[in-house]
Design an enzyme around this catalytic site. Structure first.
Site, PDB file in Angstrom:
ATOM      1  N   LYS A  68     -12.771  -1.376   7.211  1.00  0.00           N
ATOM      2  CA  LYS A  68     -11.905  -2.291   7.943  1.00  0.00           C
ATOM      3  C   LYS A  68     -12.279  -2.306   9.432  1.00  0.00           C
ATOM      4  O   LYS A  68     -12.871  -3.253   9.888  1.00  0.00           O
ATOM      5  CB  LYS A  68     -10.462  -1.945   7.671  1.00  0.00           C
ATOM      6  CG  LYS A  68     -10.107  -2.430   6.246  1.00  0.00           C
ATOM      7  CD  LYS A  68      -9.078  -1.683   5.501  1.00  0.00           C
ATOM      8  CE  LYS A  68      -9.076  -2.157   4.055  1.00  0.00           C
ATOM      9  NZ  LYS A  68      -8.065  -1.535   3.231  1.00  0.00           N
ATOM     10  N   ASP A  79      -1.399   6.841   6.278  1.00  0.00           N
ATOM     11  CA  ASP A  79      -2.443   5.928   5.806  1.00  0.00           C
ATOM     12  C   ASP A  79      -2.717   4.960   6.949  1.00  0.00           C
ATOM     13  O   ASP A  79      -1.921   4.060   7.215  1.00  0.00           O
ATOM     14  CB  ASP A  79      -1.960   5.191   4.550  1.00  0.00           C
ATOM     15  CG  ASP A  79      -2.969   4.145   4.071  1.00  0.00           C
ATOM     16  OD1 ASP A  79      -3.953   3.896   4.780  1.00  0.00           O
ATOM     17  OD2 ASP A  79      -2.752   3.583   2.979  1.00  0.00           O
ATOM     18  N   TRP A 125       0.809  -1.223   0.000  1.00  0.00           N
ATOM     19  CA  TRP A 125       0.000   0.000   0.000  1.00  0.00           C
ATOM     20  C   TRP A 125       0.837   1.265   0.000  1.00  0.00           C
ATOM     21  O   TRP A 125       0.508   2.229  -0.704  1.00  0.00           O
ATOM     22  CB  TRP A 125      -0.984  -0.015   1.168  1.00  0.00           C
ATOM     23  CG  TRP A 125      -2.055  -1.049   0.974  1.00  0.00           C
ATOM     24  CD1 TRP A 125      -2.204  -2.220   1.654  1.00  0.00           C
ATOM     25  CD2 TRP A 125      -3.102  -1.028  -0.012  1.00  0.00           C
ATOM     26  NE1 TRP A 125      -3.273  -2.916   1.159  1.00  0.00           N
ATOM     27  CE2 TRP A 125      -3.847  -2.216   0.147  1.00  0.00           C
ATOM     28  CE3 TRP A 125      -3.475  -0.127  -1.002  1.00  0.00           C
ATOM     29  CZ2 TRP A 125      -4.951  -2.521  -0.650  1.00  0.00           C
ATOM     30  CZ3 TRP A 125      -4.570  -0.431  -1.801  1.00  0.00           C
ATOM     31  CH2 TRP A 125      -5.290  -1.610  -1.619  1.00  0.00           C
TER      32      TRP A 125
HETATM   33  C1  PLP Z   1      -7.559  -1.149   2.052  1.00  0.00           C
HETATM   34  C2  PLP Z   1      -6.410  -0.220   2.032  1.00  0.00           C
HETATM   35  C3  PLP Z   1      -6.324   0.847   1.118  1.00  0.00           C
HETATM   36  C4  PLP Z   1      -7.338   1.055   0.042  1.00  0.00           C
HETATM   37  O1  PLP Z   1      -8.581   1.380   0.587  1.00  0.00           O
HETATM   38  P1  PLP Z   1      -9.856   1.554  -0.368  1.00  0.00           P
HETATM   39  O2  PLP Z   1     -10.953   1.884   0.578  1.00  0.00           O
HETATM   40  O3  PLP Z   1     -10.055   0.250  -1.086  1.00  0.00           O
HETATM   41  O4  PLP Z   1      -9.547   2.648  -1.330  1.00  0.00           O
HETATM   42  C5  PLP Z   1      -5.257   1.714   1.236  1.00  0.00           C
HETATM   43  N1  PLP Z   1      -4.312   1.566   2.182  1.00  0.00           N
HETATM   44  C6  PLP Z   1      -4.361   0.538   3.070  1.00  0.00           C
HETATM   45  C7  PLP Z   1      -3.309   0.426   4.115  1.00  0.00           C
HETATM   46  C8  PLP Z   1      -5.409  -0.376   3.022  1.00  0.00           C
HETATM   47  O5  PLP Z   1      -5.461  -1.384   3.897  1.00  0.00           O
END
Ligand code: PLP
Length: 360
Positions: free
Chosen positions: A195, A171, A102
């Protein structure tokens, strides 16, 4: 009613209390005589609910009062672009830490808009750790330093926020609300809801408004943090149902004791499974160095990869769902978000021990 135990990486398990509340209120949201799916996002009951959601988030996360909270669409993936569009400004350069899939994608997206420097990477060792770095690695001219708190595919997590001398962008997609995070130490944090925080369709973005100046030329209004802040994230029609589920989930968390309480449970869940993996004497393998192991996602492989599909099949037959690894990494993965109970993890642990006894 049959309910799978859901270990999926996202969309993921929701608390049963939240699902029941959705069911109970489904035809009548806040006394309106309409489903939340039917009410206007500009109606008083909805706006009140949205405001309570923001207050709940502020309470749960300890967000400094001066910080802004936005609820946006496009997922964390959109933030990979929205962050540089809004924060690069004249500096035109940003630093990134590369710890897995990511953070790599976040850096890649930012390259469209300016110079991106990877100041530290664990690519060489197969993303098994947070690589060493200190402040001196950071370009003092960088608009920000970006890191991925928890690498959802590789299962690598920071234990503390990285040292920095420029604004810190995080993030926190797969970890926000699952463990304490010093919000005030960050310039901006983003996380999609599906999540630890609810249903897909809404992304929480928290930032220090002092960070904003002019977005890059051509930035659409929808992607302009300042415009969205002025409009309380209601520039256009939001994903109202996702906002609603976010609000219920935050409420559930606060009623359950908040982030510090859930963090203790989350650590127990992770320890239980890492113990099974480590005691399996190589039957189950997690490659991440112990100091950097994630409490949210545990990727693992079997010493005999031929057995992995059998593992998945038998798990599914036992009501254990969502254990396939990310398509980029392969293997298997257990996601242990807030709504995954300790009891569910114990059941999975028993299954893993049993599977090893039968096939080890
Ligand atoms: C799931 C995830 C993303 C992407 O999220 P979306 O909602 O699918 O755009 C980005 N960074 C991390 C660390 C993730 O786990």
């Amino acid at each position: 009613m049959f309910r799978s135990l859901n270990f999926s990486a996202g969309p993921s398990a929701l608390p049963m209390d939240v699902l029941l509340q959705i069911r109970d209120e489904f035809f009548d949201f806040a006394g309106t005589g309409m489903s939340v799916l039917e009410v206007s996002h500009r109606s008083r009951p909805f706006m009140d609910f949205a405001q309570r959601t923001e207050q709940g988030l502020r309470h749960a996360l300890g967000i400094p009062p001066a910080y802004q909270v936005l609820l946006l669409q496009g997922g964390s993936y959109m933030q990979f672009s929205q962050v540089p569009l809004n924060l690069l400004q004249q500096k035109k350069t940003a630093d990134y830490i590369h710890t897995g899939l990511w953070s790599g994608q976040a850096a890649q997206a930012a390259r469209q808009y300016g110079e991106v420097r990877i100041i530290a990477s664990s690519k060489e060792t197969g993303f098994d750790r947070v690589p060493y770095f200190d402040e001196t690695y950071i370009n003092p001219e960088a608009a920000y330093l970006h890191y991925t708190e928890n690498e959802t595919a590789h299962g690598v997590q920071f234990s503390v926020a990285p040292p920095t001398r420029v604004p810190l962008v995080c993030d926190a997609c797969s970890s926000l609300l699952s463990k304490p995070l010093d919000i005030g130490a960050h310039g901006l944090i983003y996380a999609s809801a599906q999540k630890n925080m609810g249903a897909a369709g809404v992304t929480v973005v928290v930032f220090d408004p002092d960070l904003l100046a002019q977005p890059l030329p051509g930035t659409p209004d929808l992607l302009d943090y300042a415009v969205q802040a002025r409009k309380n994230s209601l520039l256009n029609t939001p994903a109202t149902f996702s906002w609603y589920v976010l609000g219920l989930t935050v409420d559930w968390l606060n009623k359950s004791g908040g982030v510090s309480v859930i963090y203790e449970i989350n650590k127990k869940k992770a320890v239980l499974l890492y113990e099974i993996i480590d005691e399996s004497k190589g039957f189950y393998i997690n490659r991440v160095l112990p100091d950097y192991r994630s409490i949210n996602n545990i990727p693992f492989t079997l010493a005999d990869p031929e057995l992995e599909s059998l593992f998945l099949e038998q798990a599914e037959n036992n009501g254990l769902h969502g254990l396939k690894g990310h398509s980029a990494t392969g293997g298997l993965r257990i996601s242990l978000y807030n709504a995954v109970s300790l009891a569910a993890v114990q059941t999975l642990g028993e299954f893993m021990r049993q599977f090893q006894r039968t096939h080890g």
